[in-house]
Design an enzyme around this catalytic site. Structure first.
Site, PDB file in Angstrom:
ATOM      1  N   LYS A 162       2.051 -11.693 -12.584  1.00 30.81           N
ATOM      2  CA  LYS A 162       2.259 -10.475 -11.812  1.00 30.81           C
ATOM      3  C   LYS A 162       2.117 -10.830 -10.345  1.00 30.81           C
ATOM      4  CE  LYS A 162      -0.428  -8.055 -10.014  1.00 30.81           C
ATOM      5  NZ  LYS A 162      -0.981  -7.899  -8.609  1.00 30.81           N
ATOM      6  N   THR A 215      -1.063 -13.891  -3.745  1.00 32.35           N
ATOM      7  CA  THR A 215      -1.756 -12.795  -4.394  1.00 32.35           C
ATOM      8  C   THR A 215      -1.103 -12.524  -5.714  1.00 32.35           C
ATOM      9  OG1 THR A 215      -2.222 -11.860  -2.321  1.00 32.35           O
ATOM     10  CG2 THR A 215      -2.450 -10.425  -4.185  1.00 32.35           C
ATOM     11  N   GLU A 255       7.525  -6.495  -2.573  1.00 38.76           N
ATOM     12  CA  GLU A 255       7.622  -5.046  -2.368  1.00 38.76           C
ATOM     13  C   GLU A 255       8.739  -4.704  -1.384  1.00 38.76           C
ATOM     14  OE1 GLU A 255       2.927  -4.096  -3.271  1.00 38.76           O
ATOM     15  OE2 GLU A 255       3.572  -4.555  -1.237  1.00 38.76           O
ATOM     16  N   ASN A 265       3.283   0.085   1.318  1.00 41.55           N
ATOM     17  CA  ASN A 265       1.936  -0.330   1.681  1.00 41.55           C
ATOM     18  C   ASN A 265       1.214   0.636   2.601  1.00 41.55           C
ATOM     19  OD1 ASN A 265       1.248  -3.127   0.513  1.00 41.55           O
ATOM     20  ND2 ASN A 265       3.398  -3.274   1.089  1.00 41.55           N
ATOM     21  N   THR A 267      -3.109   6.180  -1.324  1.00 40.69           N
ATOM     22  CA  THR A 267      -3.045   7.638  -1.193  1.00 40.69           C
ATOM     23  C   THR A 267      -1.961   8.234  -2.064  1.00 40.69           C
ATOM     24  OG1 THR A 267      -1.577   7.386   0.731  1.00 40.69           O
ATOM     25  CG2 THR A 267      -3.933   7.624   1.160  1.00 40.69           C
TER      26      THR A 267
END
Length: 402
Positions: A175, A186, A266, A397, A402
């Protein structure tokens, strides 16, 4: 090569939804290895680390690599969570060991998700019996899905080869989508192989493969608290003269997963592949390629289909590796931009069109923007991978928690 359900002999995989994510998607995975399996691991170089990373390293070292199981949760990174983080990791691995009937020290745990958020430990523990039962289904696909966070696609691969008439299988799943930077980007990645290899040799093989794959990718220059690559082998040993064939297989699996991670950056629209040739060493070539892949200016130029070659050369110059500008040849795709350090005649519209076509190309087939830099100073080469940097990355990001 396959991305299907073929798996190394003796290994079992499971993945379920345990209520750790609000999305109700799969979020808990388990790998079970045969007895006497040998494990090697490489972990984040950040000094801010999740407790599970430290526990993994300690257990691999203490057991000389004799590891039987890996528990993986997604949703919460369980990093920067103080004593709770340590207690939750130890509690979870103890429960897994009891359910499997193995030693607690033979169980590793990896976590991924939002930093600073403790694991929803009750949900996790309550669902461990179901997770263990799912090992009978033995689904690599389910395990691959359960470790994802902001990833758009799952990442898995199995390759097969024959050695002395015996079928050998190597599988991997991973992942990673954001906070990806060379030196254990990461990410989480797991590799299994049904050939027995001694610990010392296995450590070397894993280190070589990671250097040429996961340590050669970049999405955004960020390194995480939880990065981990763990490889486990188990099975009948082969003649050492065939280990190079196993190394080649491990390299293929790791590079495939690494490129999948880079492409799934992303908000990304393409994979950026940078080849540096004519270097004095492989290490020099990779460092320069990494520097180009990690440049925000290069990545935004790729996103805008702008053949801004100056950004590429500038990024190469910031790599810390010495080279002579007057020797450089630079290509974007098949278009030669620089020849011996001087601007070559090229059609900028055709180069931009090449980039635009790749931005809209078939996933991981026709969506690769290639940059080649020839240093003409040696005989070594190296490759790194990244992706474009888009407005979508900022959107994802800026709203992550939120």
């Amino acid at each position: 090569m396959s991305d299907g359900e073929e798996k190394p002999d003796g290994f079992s995989f499971a993945g379920i939804a345990a209520g750790l994510k609000d999305s109700n998607k799969k979020d808990l995975a388990l790998i079970l290895a045969p007895e006497n399996s040998i494990c090697s691991g490489l972990f984040t170089q950040s000094i801010v680390r999740a407790s599970c990373v430290d526990i993994c390293e300690q257990r691999i070292k203490k057991s000389s690599g004799l590891i039987r199981a890996i528990l993986i949760n997604s949703g919460q990174a369980n990093a920067c969570t103080g004593d709770y983080g340590i207690q939750h990791t130890l509690f979870a691995t103890k429960e897994v060991s009891q359910l499997l009937g193995i030693n607690e020290e033979e169980v590793l745990m990896c976590s991924t998700g939002v930093i600073g958020i403790p694991i929803q430990i009750k949900n996790l523990i309550d669902n461990l019996p179901n997770l263990v039962k799912e090992l009978k289904t033995n689904s690599l696909q389910n395990a691959a899905e359960a470790i994802l966070t902001t990833d758009l696609v799952d990442k898995k691969i199995t390759i097969e080869t024959f050695i002395e008439g015996r079928k050998v299988k190597i599988s991997g799943f991973a992942k990673g989508s954001g906070m990806i930077y060379p030196n254990m980007a990461t990410m989480l990645a797991f590799l299994t192989c049904d050939v027995g290899v001694d610990k010392e040799e296995w450590d070397k093989m894993i280190s070589i493969a990671v250097k040429k794959s996961f340590n050669a990718i970049s999405v955004d220059g960020e390194t995480s608290t939880n990065d981990a690559f763990i490889g486990i082998n188990s099975g009948k040993k082969i003649d050492k003269k065939f280990l190079s064939k196993i190394q080649s297989g491990i390299d293929i699996v790791c590079q495939s997963l690494a490129k999948n991670i880079a492409r799934d950056g992303e908000g990304a629209n393409c994979l950026l592949e940078v080849l540096v040739e004519g270097a004095k060493s492989n290490s020099d070539a990779i460092k320069i390629a990494k520097s180009i892949c990690n440049s925000s200016l290069v990545k935004t130029a790729i996103n805008g289909c702008d053949p801004n070659w100056g950004r590429i050369i500038s990024a190469a110059g910031n790599s810390g590796i010495d080279f002579k500008l007057d020797f450089l040849d630079l290509y974007i795709g098949d278009f030669q931009i620089l020849k011996k350090g001087k601007l070559n005649k090229y059609d900028s519209k055709k180069v931009a069109n090449y980039m635009q076509t790749r931005m809209n190309g078939k996933y991981l087939v026709e969506d690769i923007v290639s940059i080649s830099l020839h240093l003409n100073s040696g005989s070594e080469k190296g490759t790194a991978w990244g992706c474009d940097l888009s407005k979508k990355y900022v959107e994802i990001n800026s709203e992550y928690t939120t």
